[in-house]
Motif scaffolding. Structure first.
Motif, PDB file in Angstrom:
ATOM      1  N   TRP A  13       0.830  -1.191   0.000  1.00  0.00           N
ATOM      2  CA  TRP A  13       0.000   0.000   0.000  1.00  0.00           C
ATOM      3  C   TRP A  13       0.864   1.240   0.000  1.00  0.00           C
ATOM      4  O   TRP A  13       1.930   1.288   0.626  1.00  0.00           O
ATOM      5  N   SER A  14       0.433   2.260  -0.717  1.00  0.00           N
ATOM      6  CA  SER A  14       1.099   3.542  -0.680  1.00  0.00           C
ATOM      7  C   SER A  14       0.037   4.617  -0.518  1.00  0.00           C
ATOM      8  O   SER A  14      -1.149   4.357  -0.670  1.00  0.00           O
ATOM      9  N   SER A  15       0.473   5.803  -0.186  1.00  0.00           N
ATOM     10  CA  SER A  15      -0.481   6.895   0.018  1.00  0.00           C
ATOM     11  C   SER A  15      -1.275   7.126  -1.261  1.00  0.00           C
ATOM     12  O   SER A  15      -0.783   6.924  -2.363  1.00  0.00           O
ATOM     13  N   GLY A  16      -2.503   7.512  -1.123  1.00  0.00           N
ATOM     14  CA  GLY A  16      -3.367   7.675  -2.266  1.00  0.00           C
ATOM     15  C   GLY A  16      -4.076   6.405  -2.644  1.00  0.00           C
ATOM     16  O   GLY A  16      -4.666   6.305  -3.718  1.00  0.00           O
ATOM     17  N   SER A  17      -3.979   5.422  -1.737  1.00  0.00           N
ATOM     18  CA  SER A  17      -4.668   4.143  -1.959  1.00  0.00           C
ATOM     19  C   SER A  17      -4.196   3.449  -3.217  1.00  0.00           C
ATOM     20  O   SER A  17      -4.967   2.801  -3.924  1.00  0.00           O
ATOM     21  N   VAL A  18      -2.925   3.590  -3.511  1.00  0.00           N
ATOM     22  CA  VAL A  18      -2.334   2.894  -4.648  1.00  0.00           C
ATOM     23  C   VAL A  18      -1.566   1.688  -4.124  1.00  0.00           C
ATOM     24  O   VAL A  18      -0.829   1.798  -3.138  1.00  0.00           O
ATOM     25  N   TYR A  19      -1.727   0.570  -4.781  1.00  0.00           N
ATOM     26  CA  TYR A  19      -0.994  -0.636  -4.408  1.00  0.00           C
ATOM     27  C   TYR A  19       0.063  -0.927  -5.471  1.00  0.00           C
ATOM     28  O   TYR A  19      -0.236  -0.966  -6.656  1.00  0.00           O
ATOM     29  N   TYR A  20       1.280  -1.127  -5.005  1.00  0.00           N
ATOM     30  CA  TYR A  20       2.371  -1.440  -5.911  1.00  0.00           C
ATOM     31  C   TYR A  20       2.681  -2.928  -5.827  1.00  0.00           C
ATOM     32  O   TYR A  20       2.658  -3.521  -4.756  1.00  0.00           O
ATOM     33  N   ALA A  21       3.026  -3.510  -6.971  1.00  0.00           N
ATOM     34  CA  ALA A  21       3.358  -4.925  -7.018  1.00  0.00           C
ATOM     35  C   ALA A  21       4.863  -5.122  -6.947  1.00  0.00           C
ATOM     36  O   ALA A  21       5.630  -4.359  -7.540  1.00  0.00           O
ATOM     37  N   GLU A  22       5.260  -6.149  -6.213  1.00  0.00           N
ATOM     38  CA  GLU A  22       6.666  -6.528  -6.096  1.00  0.00           C
ATOM     39  C   GLU A  22       6.763  -8.034  -6.330  1.00  0.00           C
ATOM     40  O   GLU A  22       5.883  -8.775  -5.926  1.00  0.00           O
ATOM     41  N   TYR A  23       7.862  -8.463  -6.943  1.00  0.00           N
ATOM     42  CA  TYR A  23       7.995  -9.873  -7.296  1.00  0.00           C
ATOM     43  C   TYR A  23       9.387 -10.409  -6.957  1.00  0.00           C
ATOM     44  O   TYR A  23      10.375  -9.686  -7.043  1.00  0.00           O
ATOM     45  N   ALA A  24       9.418 -11.672  -6.630  1.00  0.00           N
ATOM     46  CA  ALA A  24      10.704 -12.362  -6.557  1.00  0.00           C
ATOM     47  C   ALA A  24      11.232 -12.534  -7.984  1.00  0.00           C
ATOM     48  O   ALA A  24      10.452 -12.672  -8.931  1.00  0.00           O
ATOM     49  N   ASP A  25      12.538 -12.532  -8.125  1.00  0.00           N
ATOM     50  CA  ASP A  25      13.135 -12.652  -9.457  1.00  0.00           C
ATOM     51  C   ASP A  25      12.700 -13.930 -10.158  1.00  0.00           C
ATOM     52  O   ASP A  25      12.551 -13.960 -11.382  1.00  0.00           O
ATOM     53  N   SER A  26      12.498 -14.971  -9.391  1.00  0.00           N
ATOM     54  CA  SER A  26      12.186 -16.274  -9.972  1.00  0.00           C
ATOM     55  C   SER A  26      10.827 -16.325 -10.662  1.00  0.00           C
ATOM     56  O   SER A  26      10.560 -17.237 -11.444  1.00  0.00           O
ATOM     57  N   VAL A  27       9.950 -15.349 -10.378  1.00  0.00           N
ATOM     58  CA  VAL A  27       8.606 -15.383 -10.955  1.00  0.00           C
ATOM     59  C   VAL A  27       8.301 -14.175 -11.824  1.00  0.00           C
ATOM     60  O   VAL A  27       7.224 -14.107 -12.433  1.00  0.00           O
ATOM     61  N   LYS A  28       9.220 -13.230 -11.899  1.00  0.00           N
ATOM     62  CA  LYS A  28       8.978 -12.028 -12.714  1.00  0.00           C
ATOM     63  C   LYS A  28       8.714 -12.416 -14.165  1.00  0.00           C
ATOM     64  O   LYS A  28       9.410 -13.250 -14.730  1.00  0.00           O
ATOM     65  N   GLY A  29       7.700 -11.792 -14.736  1.00  0.00           N
ATOM     66  CA  GLY A  29       7.338 -12.064 -16.128  1.00  0.00           C
ATOM     67  C   GLY A  29       6.421 -13.258 -16.300  1.00  0.00           C
ATOM     68  O   GLY A  29       5.881 -13.462 -17.388  1.00  0.00           O
ATOM     69  N   ARG A  30       6.245 -14.050 -15.240  1.00  0.00           N
ATOM     70  CA  ARG A  30       5.364 -15.222 -15.337  1.00  0.00           C
ATOM     71  C   ARG A  30       4.158 -15.103 -14.406  1.00  0.00           C
ATOM     72  O   ARG A  30       3.074 -15.589 -14.727  1.00  0.00           O
ATOM     73  N   PHE A  31       4.353 -14.508 -13.251  1.00  0.00           N
ATOM     74  CA  PHE A  31       3.284 -14.359 -12.265  1.00  0.00           C
ATOM     75  C   PHE A  31       2.826 -12.909 -12.238  1.00  0.00           C
ATOM     76  O   PHE A  31       3.629 -11.984 -12.446  1.00  0.00           O
ATOM     77  N   ALA A  32       1.549 -12.724 -11.918  1.00  0.00           N
ATOM     78  CA  ALA A  32       1.002 -11.377 -11.765  1.00  0.00           C
ATOM     79  C   ALA A  32       0.118 -11.347 -10.536  1.00  0.00           C
ATOM     80  O   ALA A  32      -0.827 -12.136 -10.428  1.00  0.00           O
ATOM     81  N   ILE A  33       0.424 -10.421  -9.631  1.00  0.00           N
ATOM     82  CA  ILE A  33      -0.366 -10.270  -8.417  1.00  0.00           C
ATOM     83  C   ILE A  33      -1.305  -9.091  -8.593  1.00  0.00           C
ATOM     84  O   ILE A  33      -0.955  -8.086  -9.216  1.00  0.00           O
ATOM     85  N   SER A  34      -2.497  -9.223  -8.086  1.00  0.00           N
ATOM     86  CA  SER A  34      -3.455  -8.126  -8.158  1.00  0.00           C
ATOM     87  C   SER A  34      -4.174  -7.976  -6.830  1.00  0.00           C
ATOM     88  O   SER A  34      -4.485  -8.974  -6.165  1.00  0.00           O
TER      89      SER A  34
END
Length: 124
Positions: A53-74
């Motif tokens: 969570w960040s100010s302004g009610s925006v959620y940022y996504a973060e990924y482990a390197d092993s799943v970047k480009g294959r997994f998507a969190i929402s």
């Protein structure tokens, strides 16, 4: 009573896709980081992906390197988080856990609430 309930695990062939969902209840999780971790047999639990969570009610996504480009969190809303897993590999097989916490999203000790886990099996 706070609960995090995961769903969507199962068996899939390598290269296939699965979608995991997590529903939280018992309190508001608006400002919490909600994340996914996984644990394979004999290995430590590891970070997979987070919505922080960040100010302004925006959620940022973060990924482990092993799943970047294959997994998507929402972050579907303050109480629900999903993980779309594509191009699955046998090494992705594990029990996947939903968690909610604050602070460094990769650090397990920063998470106050955990789900019971859902099994993901990937056949080669």
């Amino acid at each position: 009573q706070v609960q995090l309930v995961e769903s969507g695990g199962g068996l899939v062939q390598a290269g296939g896709s699965l979608r995991l969902s997590c529903a939280a209840s018992g309190r508001t999780f608006k400002t919490y980081t909600m994340s996914w971790f996984r644990q394979a047999p004999g290995l430590e639990r590891e970070f997979v992906a987070a919505t922080r969570w960040s100010s302004g009610s925006v959620y940022y996504a973060e990924y482990a390197d092993s799943v970047k480009g294959r997994f998507a969190i929402s972050r579907d809303n303050a109480q629900m988080v999903s993980l779309q897993m594509n191009s699955l590999k046998p090494e992705d097989a594990a029990v996947y856990y939903c968690a909610a916490g604050r602070g460094d999203w990769t650090t397990i000790k920063n998470y106050d609430y955990w789900g019971q886990g859902t099994q993901v099996t990937v056949s080669s």
